[in-house]
Scaffold this motif. Structure first.
Motif, mmCIF file in Angstrom:
data_model
loop_
_atom_site.group_PDB
_atom_site.id
_atom_site.type_symbol
_atom_site.label_atom_id
_atom_site.label_comp_id
_atom_site.label_asym_id
_atom_site.label_seq_id
_atom_site.Cartn_x
_atom_site.Cartn_y
_atom_site.Cartn_z
ATOM 1 N N LEU A 38 0.820 -1.210 0.000
ATOM 2 C CA LEU A 38 0.000 0.000 0.000
ATOM 3 C C LEU A 38 0.855 1.261 0.000
ATOM 4 N N ALA A 39 1.973 1.219 0.726
ATOM 5 C CA ALA A 39 2.842 2.397 0.810
ATOM 6 C C ALA A 39 3.380 2.796 -0.563
ATOM 7 N N GLU A 40 3.581 1.807 -1.439
ATOM 8 C CA GLU A 40 4.075 2.105 -2.785
ATOM 9 C C GLU A 40 3.045 2.918 -3.565
ATOM 10 N N TYR A 41 1.797 2.530 -3.428
ATOM 11 C CA TYR A 41 0.742 3.274 -4.122
ATOM 12 C C TYR A 41 0.643 4.704 -3.592
ATOM 13 N N LEU A 42 0.641 4.846 -2.264
ATOM 14 C CA LEU A 42 0.472 6.168 -1.665
ATOM 15 C C LEU A 42 1.663 7.085 -1.916
ATOM 16 N N SER A 43 2.840 6.498 -2.157
ATOM 17 C CA SER A 43 4.040 7.312 -2.365
ATOM 18 C C SER A 43 4.258 7.697 -3.830
ATOM 19 N N THR A 47 -0.168 9.397 -7.586
ATOM 20 C CA THR A 47 -1.158 9.238 -6.515
ATOM 21 C C THR A 47 -1.240 10.499 -5.674
ATOM 22 N N LYS A 48 -0.092 11.058 -5.331
ATOM 23 C CA LYS A 48 -0.078 12.281 -4.521
ATOM 24 C C LYS A 48 -0.788 13.421 -5.241
ATOM 25 N N GLU A 49 -0.541 13.524 -6.543
ATOM 26 C CA GLU A 49 -1.207 14.576 -7.316
ATOM 27 C C GLU A 49 -2.714 14.327 -7.380
ATOM 28 N N ILE A 51 -4.486 12.714 -5.105
ATOM 29 C CA ILE A 51 -5.020 13.004 -3.775
ATOM 30 C C ILE A 51 -5.245 14.503 -3.603
ATOM 31 N N ASP A 52 -4.287 15.307 -4.067
ATOM 32 C CA ASP A 52 -4.430 16.767 -3.993
ATOM 33 C C ASP A 52 -5.665 17.227 -4.771
ATOM 34 N N THR A 53 -5.901 16.604 -5.917
ATOM 35 C CA THR A 53 -7.064 16.959 -6.731
ATOM 36 C C THR A 53 -8.364 16.593 -6.015
ATOM 37 N N ILE A 54 -8.379 15.413 -5.414
ATOM 38 C CA ILE A 54 -9.575 14.980 -4.683
ATOM 39 C C ILE A 54 -9.872 15.938 -3.533
ATOM 40 N N VAL A 55 -8.832 16.295 -2.785
ATOM 41 C CA VAL A 55 -9.007 17.206 -1.645
ATOM 42 C C VAL A 55 -9.546 18.551 -2.114
ATOM 43 N N GLU A 56 -9.003 19.027 -3.228
ATOM 44 C CA GLU A 56 -9.424 20.331 -3.757
ATOM 45 C C GLU A 56 -10.887 20.324 -4.199
ATOM 46 N N ARG A 57 -11.295 19.245 -4.841
ATOM 47 C CA ARG A 57 -12.632 19.211 -5.425
ATOM 48 C C ARG A 57 -13.703 18.642 -4.504
ATOM 49 N N GLU A 58 -13.290 17.881 -3.477
ATOM 50 C CA GLU A 58 -14.282 17.253 -2.609
ATOM 51 C C GLU A 58 -14.039 17.566 -1.140
ATOM 52 N N LYS A 59 -13.487 18.709 -0.853
ATOM 53 C CA LYS A 59 -13.140 19.051 0.525
ATOM 54 C C LYS A 59 -14.353 19.020 1.451
ATOM 55 N N GLU A 60 -15.525 19.325 0.928
ATOM 56 C CA GLU A 60 -16.724 19.318 1.765
ATOM 57 C C GLU A 60 -17.163 17.901 2.122
ATOM 58 N N ASN A 61 -16.792 16.929 1.288
ATOM 59 C CA ASN A 61 -17.214 15.552 1.522
ATOM 60 C C ASN A 61 -16.200 14.733 2.307
ATOM 61 N N ILE A 62 -14.915 15.018 2.116
ATOM 62 C CA ILE A 62 -13.883 14.157 2.702
ATOM 63 C C ILE A 62 -13.043 14.834 3.775
ATOM 64 N N SER A 80 -11.718 7.089 0.395
ATOM 65 C CA SER A 80 -12.950 7.599 -0.210
ATOM 66 C C SER A 80 -13.192 6.816 -1.495
ATOM 67 N N PRO A 81 -14.443 6.735 -1.971
ATOM 68 C CA PRO A 81 -14.737 5.942 -3.172
ATOM 69 C C PRO A 81 -13.880 6.295 -4.382
ATOM 70 N N VAL A 82 -13.623 7.584 -4.605
ATOM 71 C CA VAL A 82 -12.841 7.996 -5.770
ATOM 72 C C VAL A 82 -11.411 7.471 -5.688
ATOM 73 N N LEU A 83 -10.782 7.646 -4.536
ATOM 74 C CA LEU A 83 -9.405 7.169 -4.369
ATOM 75 C C LEU A 83 -9.357 5.652 -4.375
#
Length: 210
Positions: A38-43, A47-49, A51-62, A80-83
């Motif tokens: 799992l650490a390979e995927y998260l690093s 993936t990091k980019e 995650i930043d996109t998800i946070v930016e667009r779904e901050k109210e949900n996540i 989250s479902p998207v990630l």
């Protein structure tokens, strides 16, 4: 809630819809010679980019992060479902079909509709039983519904058998019984149970003949 994704079972929390990535990864590694971490995927930079996109667009949900780590009975990394969909497809190109098919699954919609139909059913039953009988009437009704759909009854069985077809059938049966009461065709709770018993027998006989 346990849901099928290809040959695996994925766990999804009903309170926030997050999926258990740790559980899926364990099932994957148990059946494949080449292990994934799992650490390979998260690093991964991608993936990091993402995650930043998800946070930016779904901050109210996540909130602050689209994934979190929990301890205890339901421990592990939850996404989250998207990630989670991106993570699942990362496991293998050949697994992408199962993941994409899973995304089109309408089970969650039927589950929510079943929940609303159950409330409507409870309201209908409250009109044909005395207030002090309501708790027992709903317990018996829930047992009857579970037997009709799952051919079994136990706590949280609806979450364990979270397939689209089962949730759709449950929603339709709850709605039908509520309508029969509302339209005056069923006027006693005993008749509710008799109707559910007949529906169970029809399903049981059909299964024997299949």
């Amino acid at each position: 809630m346990k849901r099928p994704m290809g040959q695996f079972k994925v766990e999804q929390r009903t309170k926030d819809a997050y999926f258990n990535a740790t559980s899926l990864l364990k099932q994957w590694n148990d059946t494949h010679e080449k292990k994934k971490i799992l650490a390979e995927y998260l690093s991964n930079k991608s993936t990091k980019e993402f995650i930043d996109t998800i946070v930016e667009r779904e901050k109210e949900n996540i909130g602050k992060s689209p994934y979190l780590t929990c301890r205890g009975k339901n421990g592990g990394t939850w996404m989250s479902p998207v990630l989670f969909v991106d993570f699942a497809m990362w496991l293998s190109p050949s697994f992408k079909y199962d993941v994409i098919k899973f995304v089109f699954d309408q089970m969650i919609r039927y589950r929510n509709e079943a929940g609303e139909a159950y409330k409507r059913l409870a309201s209908a039953i409250s009109k044909i039983v005395k207030p002090e009988q309501m708790k027992e009437a709903m317990r018996q009704t829930a047992e009857g519904l579970n037997l009709c759909i799952f051919n079994n009854h136990k706590t949280a069985i609806r979450n364990e058998h979270g397939t689209e077809d089962n949730q759709r059938k449950l929603f339709e049966l709850e709605r039908l019984v509520a309508t029969l009461i509302e339209d005056g065709f069923i006027t006693k709770h005993d008749d509710v149970m008799e109707y559910l018993h007949k529906q169970w027998r029809k399903g049981y006989i059909a299964e024997l003949q299949a």
